[in-house]
Design a protein around this motif. Structure first.
Motif, PDB file in Angstrom:
ATOM      1  N   MET A   1      58.775 -12.309 112.122  1.00 14.50           N
ATOM      2  CA  MET A   1      58.389 -11.012 112.671  1.00 14.50           C
ATOM      3  C   MET A   1      57.401 -11.445 113.858  1.00 14.50           C
ATOM      4  SD  MET A   1      58.096  -7.908 112.153  1.00 14.50           S
ATOM      5  CE  MET A   1      57.376  -6.703 113.452  1.00 14.50           C
ATOM      6  N   ALA A   2      57.709 -10.879 115.006  1.00 11.94           N
ATOM      7  CA  ALA A   2      56.861 -11.484 116.240  1.00 11.94           C
ATOM      8  C   ALA A   2      55.857 -10.285 116.248  1.00 11.94           C
ATOM      9  CB  ALA A   2      57.896 -11.528 117.508  1.00 11.94           C
ATOM     10  N   GLU A   3      54.745 -10.672 116.485  1.00 12.54           N
ATOM     11  CA  GLU A   3      53.713  -9.699 116.517  1.00 12.54           C
ATOM     12  C   GLU A   3      53.685  -9.073 118.024  1.00 12.54           C
ATOM     13  OE1 GLU A   3      52.208  -8.831 114.102  1.00 12.54           O
ATOM     14  OE2 GLU A   3      52.371 -10.444 112.606  1.00 12.54           O
ATOM     15  N   ASP A   4      53.846 -10.066 119.077  1.00 13.49           N
ATOM     16  CA  ASP A   4      53.926  -9.581 120.238  1.00 13.49           C
ATOM     17  C   ASP A   4      55.187 -10.142 120.978  1.00 13.49           C
ATOM     18  OD1 ASP A   4      53.491  -9.305 123.059  1.00 13.49           O
ATOM     19  OD2 ASP A   4      51.997 -10.483 123.232  1.00 13.49           O
ATOM     20  N   PRO A   5      56.013  -9.034 121.186  1.00  9.61           N
ATOM     21  CA  PRO A   5      57.410  -9.481 121.898  1.00  9.61           C
ATOM     22  C   PRO A   5      57.292 -10.232 123.140  1.00  9.61           C
ATOM     23  CG  PRO A   5      57.374  -7.003 122.046  1.00  9.61           C
ATOM     24  CD  PRO A   5      55.872  -7.593 121.076  1.00  9.61           C
ATOM     25  N   LEU A   6      56.454 -10.000 123.780  1.00  7.50           N
ATOM     26  CA  LEU A   6      56.350 -11.000 125.161  1.00  7.50           C
ATOM     27  C   LEU A   6      55.730 -12.060 125.084  1.00  7.50           C
ATOM     28  CD1 LEU A   6      54.263  -8.000 126.977  1.00  7.50           C
ATOM     29  CD2 LEU A   6      56.631  -8.693 127.400  1.00  7.50           C
ATOM     30  N   GLN A   7      55.129 -12.642 123.905  1.00  2.46           N
ATOM     31  CA  GLN A   7      54.884 -14.065 123.822  1.00  2.46           C
ATOM     32  C   GLN A   7      55.461 -14.527 122.240  1.00  2.46           C
ATOM     33  OE1 GLN A   7      52.760 -16.146 125.767  1.00  2.46           O
ATOM     34  NE2 GLN A   7      52.431 -14.784 127.486  1.00  2.46           N
TER      35      GLN A   7
ATOM     36  N   ALA B   1      59.301  -5.023 130.236  1.00  2.00           N
ATOM     37  CA  ALA B   1      57.785  -4.628 130.453  1.00  2.00           C
ATOM     38  C   ALA B   1      57.343  -5.457 131.705  1.00  2.00           C
ATOM     39  CB  ALA B   1      57.012  -4.959 129.326  1.00  2.00           C
ATOM     40  N   PRO B   2      56.662  -4.988 132.568  1.00  2.00           N
ATOM     41  CA  PRO B   2      56.271  -5.706 133.792  1.00  2.00           C
ATOM     42  C   PRO B   2      55.361  -6.980 133.263  1.00  2.00           C
ATOM     43  CG  PRO B   2      56.012  -3.608 134.257  1.00  2.00           C
ATOM     44  CD  PRO B   2      56.410  -3.767 132.889  1.00  2.00           C
ATOM     45  N   ALA B   3      55.329  -8.088 133.809  1.00  2.00           N
ATOM     46  CA  ALA B   3      54.422  -9.155 133.788  1.00  2.00           C
ATOM     47  C   ALA B   3      52.946  -8.491 133.753  1.00  2.00           C
ATOM     48  CB  ALA B   3      54.450 -10.311 134.596  1.00  2.00           C
TER      49      ALA B   3
ATOM     50  N   VAL C   1      59.432  -5.459 117.290  1.00  2.00           N
ATOM     51  CA  VAL C   1      59.317  -4.022 117.010  1.00  2.00           C
ATOM     52  C   VAL C   1      59.478  -3.311 118.689  1.00  2.00           C
ATOM     53  CG1 VAL C   1      58.272  -3.772 114.931  1.00  2.00           C
ATOM     54  CG2 VAL C   1      56.862  -3.969 116.992  1.00  2.00           C
TER      55      VAL C   1
ATOM     56  N   GLY D   1      59.945  -4.036 123.088  1.00  2.00           N
ATOM     57  CA  GLY D   1      60.445  -4.656 123.936  1.00  2.00           C
ATOM     58  C   GLY D   1      59.598  -5.360 124.893  1.00  2.00           C
TER      59      GLY D   1
END
Ligand SMILES: [Zn+2]
Lengths: 256, 321
Positions: free
Chosen positions: A62-68, A147-149, A141, A143
């Protein structure tokens, strides 16, 4: 391709512990992904493929933060590895990175942006031309790719573009490890008005001038990438050099 | 760029395991069964559960409260939804026979302000950065609570505070209140001290036997804020502390617990970074035995790794520590 694969699989199984050999499989994606067929066709077409439990892909289920999303690929149990391709079946940009371990171990830690729940896989090509595939499902959960950096919001990101920081560990449980952080927005190009802008190529050389690893990175690698390598305990000062898709180059030296 | 920051924080805050648990039916008629507990004369608190957001609890995982002032009720935080805000308003009026005259939001986390709509006819006050945070991120927070709490959230919309609070001690609705502007849990955390009763509303700067959440945390600033709050608990008039989550306390225990957790967390992440550990290895580290039994300790630790480890790692890689 069935016949040569079977011979390869039998030969491999003979060399492996029983449990691992039992898990070796030429057919049937263990991750049961609807896109596996497509993945195999695009990336591994024509070459023999084995689902191989010795290819470890570690990531949180389960990825808490989809950006990292942290991913660790460890193919060090395979013997001589030529190339490792990392991809995520359901990402809008599937290819994450490729690396060619030369004098470094077939091991790499990094972080990735995921748009939705997806398998994250490593396909590892050994010198005999076989792709050994391992992977794991990551549920998310939100995207990450559209999402921009965030760093572009920081005022000084242009000054800090490609700034490299890093360290080598020569003692303790992580002796031989090198960690490296590069400031880069790693824009995917999927956000309206923001073109793709990402690191493309990073080379690592040891103090003797031997190449440790060649690394090709694509859009899904997280902003301000952090890489973990096993450079080995005798690498000496490592030189990392590379560039992004706009031709911005960098070169940095990381002493042990 | 705003959109990005929003998306990112959202994921940090709300990527709960709770969203994955199917099959839990909401309580009948979405009744939070709110019953205020008396903390001191004229001071009451609604104590939420020490859980994550679920379809079952509807987000009733937060503490809110009110103070009975001569001119009416001063409300502190409004809960996670319009239903909560309405039920809270009804309950406190039934209990005291008085109407609310003002609402205060302690900070910009959604479980503390999404009931604001039920108080839209009143002055709603908050620190300037909290007003800004709710205006910018409120909708995204609400969207995610809809996903986590389902129909409990029905008709909930963001009501941005309409008043910027001035800090210091003053008479509010005829009651002597000290408003203390701090930060660290978020960029702006308001604590409210009722001089008459000696009750301190600490907001989410203090958690009681529940692992603290860190999506917008600056741990060093938070630790400094805890010192300020603890000094208040040493004043002769102090009687009770209402934390943002967990039981009311008669002493500074929630402050000390929160400090102990944050100190451990900061130290553990820094030591892991110094030892060269990768984020996947850090995620697997054990929670210190002192806290391992707290509700949500494991899940909050894992979330905090995502929030705080990149900075710890950067510090080590840049040779700062
Ligand atoms: Zn909070």
């Amino acid at each position: 391709m069935k016949f040569p694969m079977t011979i390869a699989a039998l030969a491999l199984a003979a060399l492996m512990p029983a449990a691992d050999a039992a898990a070796l499989s030429e057919t049937g994606d263990p991750l049961a992904s609807a896109r596996w067929g497509e993945m195999e066709k695009s990336f591994l077409a024509g070459a023999p493929v084995l689902f191989d439990p010795r290819v470890k892909v570690i990531a949180p289920s389960m990825a808490e933060d989809p950006l990292q999303v942290p991913v660790t690929v460890d193919a060090t149990q395979l013997g001589k590895v030529v190339e490792v391709l990392v991809f995520a079946d359901f990402n809008p940009i599937v290819q994450v990175l490729r690396f060619y371990p030369e004098h470094a171990s077939a091991y790499l830690g990094f972080r990735v942006k995921l748009q939705q729940s997806t398998p994250v896989r490593a396909a590892v090509r050994t010198a005999d031309g076989i792709w050994h595939v391992g992977g794991t499902w990551v549920n998310t959960v939100g995207g990450g790719c559209t999402a921009p950096a965030g760093s572009a919001a920081a005022k000084d990101w242009q000054q800090r573009l490609n700034a490299v920081s890093g360290r080598q560990w020569s003692t303790g449980p992580n002796a031989g490890r090198l960690r490296l952080r590069i400031e880069h927005p790693m824009d995917t190009g999927l956000v309206a008005g923001t073109p793709a802008f990402h690191l493309e190529e990073i080379d690592f050389h040891d103090a003797a001038g031997q190449r440790l690893m060649r690394l090709q990175t694509f859009e899904p690698v997280s902003e301000n990438p952090v890489f973990t390598l096993q450079a080995g305990e005798n690498a000496g000062a490592v030189e990392a050099s590379g560039r992004d898709n706009n031709g911005n180059a960098f070169r940095a030296r990381i002493a042990p | 760029m705003k959109y990005c920051a929003m998306k990112r924080r959202l994921a940090f805050l709300l990527a709960g395991l709770s969203g994955l648990l199917p099959g839990l039916l909401p309580a009948a008629e979405f009744d939070y069964a709110l019953q205020a507990r008396k903390v001191a004369d004229g001071v009451y608190a609604f104590i939420g559960r020490t859980e994550d957001f679920t379809m079952e609890n509807g987000g009733n995982i937060v503490n809110t409260g009110f103070i009975v002032a001569p001119a009416g009720l001063i409300v502190i935080d409004s809960g996670p939804s319009l239903r909560y805000g309405r039920q809270m308003r009804q309950s406190m009026t039934a209990q005291t026979g008085k109407s609310p005259v003002m609402l205060i939001n302690t900070h910009h986390h959604p479980d503390h302000f999404l009931g604001n709509q039920a108080f839209a006819d009143l002055p709603i006050g908050a620190l300037p950065a909290t007003v800004k945070g709710i205006a910018e991120e409120g909708n995204a927070f609400a969207e995610n609570l809809f996903r986590l709490s389902g129909d409990w959230m029905k008709d909930t919309e963001v009501q941005v505070p309409n008043k910027t609070l001035a800090v210091g001690t003053s008479d509010i609705a005829g009651r002597r209140l000290r408003l203390i502007a701090l930060d660290g849990h978020t960029g702006a955390d308001l604590a409210v001290y009722d001089e008459t009763s000696g009750v301190l509303f600490a907001g989410d700067l203090a958690f009681n036997r529940r692992a603290p959440t860190t999506p917008h945390a600056d741990v060093t600033r938070w630790l400094a804020a805890l010192d300020t709050l603890e000094a208040i608990t040493r004043e002769p008039g102090f009687t009770a502390l209402v934390p943002g989550h967990g039981e009311v306390s008669r002493d500074a225990q929630p402050i000390r617990q929160t400090r102990a957790w944050l100190t451990w967390l900061q130290g553990a992440l820094r030591r892991a970074a110094q030892a060269g550990q990768d984020m996947n290895e850090v995620l697997e580290l054990p929670v210190a035995p002192d806290f391992a039994q707290w509700p949500q300790a494991r899940s909050e630790y894992r979330r905090s790794v995502g929030h705080l480890f990149p900075a710890a790692e950067q510090g080590v890689l840049e040779g700062r520590y």
